[in-house]
Scaffold this active site. Sequence first.
Site, mmCIF file in Angstrom:
data_model
loop_
_atom_site.group_PDB
_atom_site.id
_atom_site.type_symbol
_atom_site.label_atom_id
_atom_site.label_comp_id
_atom_site.label_asym_id
_atom_site.label_seq_id
_atom_site.Cartn_x
_atom_site.Cartn_y
_atom_site.Cartn_z
ATOM 1 N N LYS A 10 -6.134 -7.997 -82.489
ATOM 2 C CA LYS A 10 -5.713 -7.349 -81.239
ATOM 3 C C LYS A 10 -6.010 -8.209 -80.015
ATOM 4 O O LYS A 10 -5.347 -8.082 -78.995
ATOM 5 C CB LYS A 10 -6.415 -5.989 -81.097
ATOM 6 C CG LYS A 10 -6.045 -4.986 -82.190
ATOM 7 C CD LYS A 10 -6.912 -3.730 -82.111
ATOM 8 C CE LYS A 10 -6.565 -2.728 -83.213
ATOM 9 N NZ LYS A 10 -7.488 -1.576 -83.228
ATOM 10 N N TYR A 49 2.334 -4.013 -86.425
ATOM 11 C CA TYR A 49 0.886 -3.869 -86.213
ATOM 12 C C TYR A 49 0.118 -4.033 -87.536
ATOM 13 O O TYR A 49 -0.856 -4.785 -87.616
ATOM 14 C CB TYR A 49 0.633 -2.498 -85.575
ATOM 15 C CG TYR A 49 -0.802 -2.055 -85.545
ATOM 16 C CD1 TYR A 49 -1.658 -2.476 -84.528
ATOM 17 C CD2 TYR A 49 -1.315 -1.198 -86.521
ATOM 18 C CE1 TYR A 49 -2.983 -2.054 -84.501
ATOM 19 C CE2 TYR A 49 -2.629 -0.779 -86.493
ATOM 20 C CZ TYR A 49 -3.461 -1.208 -85.492
ATOM 21 O OH TYR A 49 -4.767 -0.804 -85.469
ATOM 22 N N SER A 105 -8.702 -5.651 -86.708
ATOM 23 C CA SER A 105 -8.621 -5.426 -85.258
ATOM 24 C C SER A 105 -8.909 -6.662 -84.411
ATOM 25 O O SER A 105 -8.623 -6.663 -83.220
ATOM 26 C CB SER A 105 -9.592 -4.331 -84.837
ATOM 27 O OG SER A 105 -8.967 -3.085 -84.953
ATOM 28 N N VAL A 164 -12.284 -3.830 -89.078
ATOM 29 C CA VAL A 164 -12.778 -3.091 -90.234
ATOM 30 C C VAL A 164 -12.827 -3.933 -91.520
ATOM 31 O O VAL A 164 -13.345 -3.482 -92.531
ATOM 32 C CB VAL A 164 -12.004 -1.776 -90.509
ATOM 33 C CG1 VAL A 164 -12.233 -0.762 -89.414
ATOM 34 C CG2 VAL A 164 -10.532 -2.033 -90.718
ATOM 35 N N TYR A 216 -15.418 -0.518 -80.593
ATOM 36 C CA TYR A 216 -15.136 0.910 -80.715
ATOM 37 C C TYR A 216 -16.118 1.706 -79.848
ATOM 38 O O TYR A 216 -16.483 1.268 -78.757
ATOM 39 C CB TYR A 216 -15.203 1.374 -82.193
ATOM 40 C CG TYR A 216 -14.530 0.426 -83.152
ATOM 41 C CD1 TYR A 216 -13.160 0.163 -83.047
ATOM 42 C CD2 TYR A 216 -15.238 -0.222 -84.149
ATOM 43 C CE1 TYR A 216 -12.540 -0.705 -83.929
ATOM 44 C CE2 TYR A 216 -14.618 -1.089 -85.038
ATOM 45 C CZ TYR A 216 -13.275 -1.326 -84.914
ATOM 46 O OH TYR A 216 -12.672 -2.184 -85.779
HETATM 47 N N1 GLU Z 1 -5.495 -1.925 -89.162
HETATM 48 C C1 GLU Z 1 -6.658 -1.146 -88.897
HETATM 49 C C2 GLU Z 1 -6.294 0.253 -88.460
HETATM 50 O O1 GLU Z 1 -5.390 0.413 -87.729
HETATM 51 C C3 GLU Z 1 -7.465 -1.843 -87.871
HETATM 52 C C4 GLU Z 1 -8.701 -1.085 -87.525
HETATM 53 C C5 GLU Z 1 -9.831 -1.973 -87.114
HETATM 54 O O2 GLU Z 1 -10.037 -3.081 -87.582
HETATM 55 O O3 GLU Z 1 -10.545 -1.480 -86.253
HETATM 56 O O4 GLU Z 1 -6.879 1.204 -88.836
#
Ligand code: GLU
Length: 303
Positions: free
Chosen positions: A66, A190, A63, A256, A238
Site C-alpha cells: 500500500k 488490490y 499491506s 499480514v 493498524y
Molecule cells: N490483502 C490483505 C487484506 O486485504 C492485506 C491486509 C494487511 O496486510 O494488512 O486483508
Amino acid sequence: MDLQAILDGIAQDAAQQADRGHVASYIPELACIDPGHFGIAVALPNGQIHAAGDATTPFSIQSISKVFTLSLALGRIGDGLWSRVGREPSGSRFNSIVQLEAEHGRPRNPFINAGALVVTDALMAGREPKTVLTETLTTLHSLCGHDQIFMNAAVATSEKQTGHTNRALAEFMKAHGNLNSPVDLVTDTYFHHCAIEMTCRDLAKAALAFVGAPGCPQLISPTRIRRLNALMLTCGHYDASGDFAFRVGFPGKSGVGGGIMAVIPGRAAVAVWSPGLNAVGNSKLGTEALEQLVQATGWSVFG
Ligand code: GLU
C-alpha cells in the site's frame, strides 16, 4: 557501530523465541507459511546491505504494498487524492466497515483496507488492472535493480475467494460515489498487489526510496517523502500504530504476511519478516526485533 553484529544478535534471539504469534489464516494460502521463519535486512544510502536470518526468502508483502501504490497514485494525481481518503489514524481494525459507514464512505487513511482500495481505484483511473500491476512491479524492479520480484497468483486467488469483507468495503464506497472502476476490478487489482512477494533484502533496498538521503533513489519529492513517513508513523500499524511509535519510534508499515518495512529518515531502511502475528495483526517477532534494533542503534525519530 557494528550493524552486522546487531542484526546477527537479533536473528539469534528470534530463533530462540517459543511464542512466535499466529500466522494469518483468513487468507488460506498464507496459513501454510512456517512460523519458524525470521529475516531482517538494513539498507544504507551508501548501497551497503546488512542482513541476517531468512533475508533472501520471498514472503507476501500484503499491506506493505500500500505504501508503493500510494506513492504511485500521488505521483499520478497529486494531492487531489486527499479529497477521497483521509490522513488520520483509524483506531479501528484494518478492515472495519463501521467506521466507513459513520464517515460516509471516505476512509480514514490510505493504509486501512478501505483507504487502500480507494488508492488502487485512483491508480487505475480508466486503466486496465494489468497496466497498474505492471507499473507497481516495474517500480519495485527498478528500486531493487533486478526483475525477480513477482506476484503470487495462488495467494491472490486465495484472497479473492475469501475477500468478502474487502468487497463489502468496496461496494460501500461505490454506493457513496468514492470508487470509479467496477468493484471486482478494483478488489482484484488490490488482491494482486498485496500478493507481491519480496525478500527482506529487496524490501529494505526498495524502502530506501523513502529515506531521503544523498545516494537514495530520487523517485519521490522530499516533501512527499516526509508526508509518506508521517502516514507510516501514524497509520502504518493498524490500530496499534501508537503502540508501535511508542515502542519502536520510526515510520513503518506492516502486512499480514508478517513483514514490516521501516524507514529511519535520512539514515537507513529496514525490512523484517516473521510470519506469526500479534493480536492486532502485526508481526510479533518483527516488532520486537525493531525494538531491539532501535535500542542498539538509537535510531528513533524522537531523539
Ligand atoms: N490483502 C490483505 C487484506 O486485504 C492485506 C491486509 C494487511 O496486510 O494488512 O486483508
